[in-house]
Design an enzyme around this catalytic site. Structure first.
Site, PDB file in Angstrom:
ATOM      1  CG  LEU A 130      -2.217   0.066  -4.352  1.00 26.82           C
ATOM      2  CD1 LEU A 130      -2.717   1.452  -4.048  1.00 26.82           C
ATOM      3  CD2 LEU A 130      -2.818  -0.456  -5.631  1.00 26.82           C
TER       4      LEU A 130
ATOM      5  N   GLY B 142       8.425  -1.100  -0.955  1.00 24.32           N
ATOM      6  CA  GLY B 142       9.717  -0.461  -1.050  1.00 24.32           C
ATOM      7  C   GLY B 142      10.505  -0.856   0.156  1.00 24.32           C
ATOM      8  N   GLY B 143      11.754  -0.469   0.179  1.00 20.93           N
ATOM      9  CA  GLY B 143      12.596  -0.829   1.290  1.00 20.93           C
ATOM     10  C   GLY B 143      12.046  -0.302   2.595  1.00 20.93           C
TER      11      GLY B 143
ATOM     12  N   GLY C 249       8.692   0.275   3.215  1.00 19.96           N
ATOM     13  CA  GLY C 249       7.299  -0.001   3.518  1.00 19.96           C
ATOM     14  C   GLY C 249       6.486  -0.405   2.311  1.00 19.96           C
TER      15      GLY C 249
ATOM     16  CB  VAL D 157       1.851   1.935  -0.959  1.00 15.21           C
ATOM     17  CG1 VAL D 157       0.638   2.839  -1.108  1.00 15.21           C
ATOM     18  CG2 VAL D 157       3.042   2.760  -0.561  1.00 15.21           C
TER      19      VAL D 157
ATOM     20  CG  ASP E 234      11.801  15.836  -7.921  1.00 18.03           C
ATOM     21  OD1 ASP E 234      12.183  16.136  -9.080  1.00 18.03           O
ATOM     22  OD2 ASP E 234      11.765  14.672  -7.509  1.00 18.03           O
TER      23      ASP E 234
END
Ligand SMILES: *[C@@H]1O[C@H](CO)[C@@H](O)[C@H](O)[C@H]1NC(C)=O
Ligand SMILES: *[C@@H]1O[C@H](CO)[C@@H](O)[C@H](O)[C@H]1NC(C)=O
Ligand SMILES: *[C@@H]1O[C@H](CO)[C@@H](O)[C@H](O)[C@H]1NC(C)=O
Ligand SMILES: *[C@@H]1O[C@H](CO)[C@@H](O)[C@H](O)[C@H]1NC(C)=O
Ligand SMILES: *[C@@H]1O[C@H](CO)[C@@H](O)[C@H](O)[C@H]1NC(C)=O
Ligand SMILES: *[C@@H]1O[C@H](CO)[C@@H](O)[C@H](O)[C@H]1NC(C)=O
Ligand SMILES: *[C@@H]1O[C@H](CO)[C@@H](O)[C@H](O)[C@H]1NC(C)=O
Ligand SMILES: *[C@@H]1O[C@H](CO)[C@@H](O)[C@H](O)[C@H]1NC(C)=O
Ligand SMILES: *[C@@H]1O[C@H](CO)[C@@H](O)[C@H](O)[C@H]1NC(C)=O
Ligand SMILES: *[C@@H]1O[C@H](CO)[C@@H](O)[C@H](O)[C@H]1NC(C)=O
Length: 878
Positions: A532, A535-536, A538, A540, A650
């Protein structure tokens, strides 16, 4: 006196509009033209074509424009010819090819990169042929980045009426210093390949015959060798076409690819001449799989991005290539396009006349909206056939965009960039060189993305990601969790590829330990099809365990900065946070030095993707209130429900996720674990959060309190009410910041004028007043003036009651339920561009003991896969 002036005028005009006849001797004979722009002499490419340079060619004596070599040869270029040289035009220029009248493929080759002093970012231009616009304000660099490729081939099919094919390259008027460029132009004459078949128009009811005018222009959007390898031009000698492998477009990684039985010969027929598609296309296919029971429960689906607002011709290539399917009424299936029936009971044997015989069917469909949209193509078994044959087959698929007659146009918009800067400071992601540069460029382009943020905090709640790129092989990025999937929720269709491992049932209160074998089984051994996001730190994957429980599985890159200790700390902390309105960590796996985290799967994605820039049906006011209440509960729990106050830091609409029952869940709460009761000196020296949601006081004084979350939540409330982003930089200055603008309107008593038009008349007046008042208080400038989350929660519950009683007592419709408005004709609400506004500002270097991470999230632009990425960052990296 008049003469020199006239001469100047003529010369000026000449330099502006140059009409040049280009042709080489060979091509006039065969009709095939291959022009290597910016080069001289003849050169062969790796596909068996000879290209003629357009420089100092006696056939193009007047060719103007700068020639320049590419500044860098990307390893993925199929050949140096024609890519390594370009013709640059700083003013309009028209190539004029003498061709015989008739239909032809016209291919334009673009390798967007710097040429000499010409920066790639200034290449912004149009290409027209006579009156027909082929490309308009075309940004080759952006287009290539959006689909993550190094070069582009734009293929058109034009019926040239007489004389010559004129291609005009015109730098855009909408960009100062713009120029046009092209690396190669190829022309391949073809017979009339479009009007021969029995074409049907698919629009809901029974597909009706559709006449395609012979003079219409087309653009090839997709050409897939379904179930087979990519076929390069040299293996499709009829027209030098390229066929791509279909797997990146397969939804859910389902289906089974196979090739023809060895003893089978493929036969073309009189209605399907051999140039229709090469043997390689008909000789491979994808079926649903061998398990008829499984096939019953899913559609074999391809999702193909196309430009909205055009008619499309879809050509399905079929050939039965597998014994024992030799008779009519064995494999029979339905074809759906955009969820509408295109063909009932498609029976390839019946259409083609036997096994090994080729066939194709054509359908036309119209797409609405603007920008890019997904086209869905799905196959489903015909239940009136024998159960043992419940299956479907497809060998090839072509999608052509039809010229828009009214506007004489074939040009779409530049696709939006995937917003997923991958910014591991310690090196590019594992995707290799292109990714690094591409992403760096994206970072630059999306200015506001100060992605190189540092954040502090204990981390790891995973971020949700969702890019299922339209070219998902090339999709990358982001990571993270609550894989709230976006609109194309991958529900119920992993078909034959889903497997389940051995397992125990989930302990209800603890974090489950998964064995590596289980994780492997759940993701089909980390099958690319289940990927899916990347990223740097890992990848997903979508995983399925316990026979159907869907999970988001993040496999941390062992090379990432996240150490084992941090990994464990994180699991320990996050596993304790359990609440109906929080997205939770379900488990982890640390076998074999793996660091794998397993999260809930959130079927309905983020709140934002149900508010604006979306093709999701709008949420009713009551649904919105319920979601706000759910999120408020989650935050309230973080603030007061655990021993140590947790400040989210956030809060925003992309961090509020919705499960399959529309229950709101706050995600990313693991980001920060600080509160006034924690020694502040060790805490925030870094302002972390998203502009537009950021507590001004926090920003001014770097003082963090739960009230910072309350402020952000107030922005969320306005966002829900007004259905617009927290920041819209393209709006007039006073409207850019939603909180400021809404406050201003509220004070003037005109807030009602800026609410979501779809809510007009749907909110009871008392409810509106109370809601506005609550939101207004949340965004008070000073934290001391803001209510606590529990007050906010209480107020919202009251607001909901006001709405409910008003709906009970009056004719107020109560808004639309999503089912009321699920018609595809609901206009897509598009708002002004909203460059990402995430940022984190570093104020001082800080020593952090635990993981550093930063996030940024793309807005969920509904029309495109949205991406939320996150990154573990090394504080020393900066
Ligand atoms: C190409 O054609 C032109 C006339 O059209 C002729 O003068 C020239 O000799 C030809 N060149 C070759 C290489 O055949
Ligand atoms: C084009 O013509 C020239 C001269 O006639 C010949 O040398 C060359 O091989 C031809 N190229 C192709 C692709 O046929
Ligand atoms: C271009 O369009 C104009 C007006 O739409 C029309 O009069 C003209 O014939 C067109 N030219 C060509 C070459 O199609
Ligand atoms: C084209 O796209 C690139 C990359 O997305 C961007 O940097 C550049 O500014 C764009 N150029 C124009 C003229 O819009
Ligand atoms: C260049 O071409 C564009 C598009 O074809 C046209 O709009 C523009 O007026 C032309 N500019 C000049 C100077 O001819
Ligand atoms: C091209 O268009 C003309 C009419 O404009 C039509 O007569 C002719 O058959 C077309 N040719 C092809 C190959 O479609
Ligand atoms: C298609 O068939 C014709 C003869 O009918 C043959 O000349 C041509 O080479 C064939 N093309 C391909 C690509 O097989
Ligand atoms: C080809 O092989 C299949 C079995 O794989 C067999 O059923 C079929 O009869 C064979 N066909 C021919 C023409 O030999
Ligand atoms: C088709 O239906 C699915 C769900 O059933 C939906 O997610 C998708 O958006 C629909 N596609 C189109 C093009 O309407
Ligand atoms: C397959 O797709 C069609 C059209 O979108 C839809 O009506 C049907 O429910 C789907 N079937 C399954 C099993 O998903």
């Amino acid at each position: 006196m008049g003469f020199p002036i006239l001469l100047v005028i003529i010369l000026t005009l000449l330099s502006l509009i140059l009409l040049v006849v280009v042709a080489d001797n060979n091509s006039t004979a065969s009709g095939h033209v291959a022009l290597n722009c910016g080069a001289s002499g003849q050169n062969n490419d790796d596909n068996g074509r000879t290209w003629d340079g357009d420089t100092s060619s006696k056939f193009a004596p007047l060719v103007k424009g700068v020639t320049a070599p590419a500044s860098y040869q990307h390893p993925s270029l199929p050949s140096t010819v024609p890519f390594m040289t370009a013709r640059i035009f700083t003013s309009n220029y028209t190539y004029s090819f003498p061709v015989s009248a008739g239909r032809m493929f016209v291919r334009l080759y673009f390798y967007p990169i710097a040429y000499g002093n010409y920066a790639v970012s200034d290449a912004f231009f149009s290409v027209t042929t006579r009156n027909l616009s082929l490309l308009n304000d075309f940004n080759a660099s952006q287009t290539a980045q959006a689909i993550n490729v190094a070069y582009l081939v734009r293929e058109f099919s034009l019926n040239v009426s007489s004389g010559s094919l004129d291609l005009t390259f015109a730098p855009s008027k909408h960009w100062n210093g713009s120029y046009a460029f092209v690396n190669g132009i190829e022309i391949v004459p073809t017979p009339d390949i479009f009007t021969t078949a029995d074409t049907r128009f698919v629009n809901g009811g029974t597909p009706a015959p559709f006449q395609i005018n012979t003079d219409r222009g087309f653009q090839t959007m997709h050409r897939l060798n379904v179930g087979g390898q990519a076929i390069p031009p040299k293996d499709d000698l009829s027209f030098y076409r390229s066929w791509a492998n279909d797997s990146p477009y397969i939804f859910g990684g389902s289906g089974v690819a196979f090739s023809r039985d060895n003893n089978l010969t493929i036969k073309y027929t009189s209605t399907v001449p051999n140039y229709t598609a090469p043997i390689g296309v008909y000789g491979t296919a994808r079926s649903m799989g061998t398990n008829a029971q499984v096939n019953l429960n899913y559609n074999l689906t391809w999702i193909l991005p196309v430009d909205a607002g055009f008619f499309y011709l879809l050509r399905f290539h079929f050939c039965e290539i597998q014994y024992p399917i030799t008779k009519v009424n064995q494999r029979s299936f339905f074809i759906y396009i955009n969820n509408q029936t295109a063909q009932r009971q498609m029976d390839v044997i019946a259409w083609s006349g036997g096994i090994g015989r080729t066939a194709y069917t054509d359908y036309v469909i119209i797409t609405t909206g603007s920008g890019q949209v997904d086209m869905w193509v799905a196959l489903y078994p015909d239940l009136s056939s024998k159960p043992e044959y419940y299956d479907a087959i497809l060998n090839g698929l072509e999608v052509f965009k039809l010229q828009d007659y009214g506007k004489n146009n074939l040009a779409g918009l530049n696709p939006p960039l995937p917003q997923k800067p991958d910014v591991n400071p310690n090196g590019p992601s594992r995707e290799g060189n292109s990714r690094g540069t591409v992403l760096a460029a994206i970072c630059g382009a999306i200015g506001g993305f100060a992605v190189l943020l540092i954040c502090f905090g204990v981390c790891i709640a995973c971020r949700r990601n969702k890019k299922i790129s339209k070219d998902s092989d090339k999709s990358d990025d982001g990571c993270w969790t609550p894989l709230a999937d976006y609109s194309r929720s991958r529900s119920g269709n992993s078909g034959n590829t889903a497997t389940t491992g051995s397992h125990a049932s989930l302990p209800s209160n603890l974090c489950r330990h998964f064995s590596f074998a289980e994780v492997q089984a759940a993701t089909n051994n980390f099958d690319q099809a289940f990927l899916l996001g990347k990223g740097g730190f890992g990848n997903v994957y979508l995983g399925e365990i316990d026979s159907g429980t869907k999970l988001a599985i993040k496999r941390c890159n062992p090379m990432s900065e996240q150490g084992v200790h941090e990994f464990q700390t994180e699991i320990e902390m996050l596993s304790k946070l359990r609440h109906r309105h929080l997205v939770s960590l379900i488990g982890y796996c640390e076998d074999k030095n793996e660091m794998i985290l397993v999260y809930d799967y959130m079927a309905h994605g983020t709140l934002r993707e149900h508010l604006y820039k979306t093709k999701n049906p709008p949420l009713s006011w009551k649904q919105r209130l319920e979601i706000c209440i759910g999120a408020a509960r989650g935050l309230h729990y973080l603030h007061t429900g655990v021993k140590q106050t947790i400040i989210h830091r956030d809060v925003k609409t992309t961090n509020i996720l919705l499960d399959d029952k529309w229950v709101a869940k706050v995600s990313d709460f693991g980001l920060s674990k600080t509160g006034p009761n924690v020694d502040n000196t060790h805490v925030s020296t870094v302002v972390k959060g998203s502009f537009g949601y950021l507590d001004p006081e926090y920003f001014r004084r770097q003082q963090l309190s739960e009230k910072s979350d309350v402020y952000s939540f107030g922005v969320v409330l306005f966002e829900v009410l007004c259905a617009r982003p927290a920041l819209s930089p393209s709006l007039p200055k006073e409207q850019v910041n939603l909180a400021d603008w809404a406050l201003h309107c509220q004070k003037k008593g005109i807030l009602g004028q800026i609410i979501d038009p779809l809510l007009q008349g749907k909110i009871s007046p008392q409810c509106f007043v109370k809601f506005a008042e609550t939101a207004e208080k949340c965004v008070a400038d000073h934290s001391i003036d803001r209510p606590s989350m529990s007050d906010v929660l209480w107020n919202l519950e009251f607001v909901l009651q006001l709405q409910e009683s008003a709906e009970d007592n009056s004719s107020l419709t109560g808004g639309m339920s999503s089912s009321d408005v699920s018609s595809p004709l609901v206009p897509t609400r598009l708002q002004s561009d909203e460059p990402s506004t995430e940022t984190t500002t570093t104020t001082t270097a800080s020593t952090m003991s635990i993981t550093q991470r930063s996030i940024a999230s793309a807005e969920s632009a509904g029309l495109t896969p949205s991406t939320i990425f996150s990154q573990l960052m090394n504080p020393d990296g900066r």
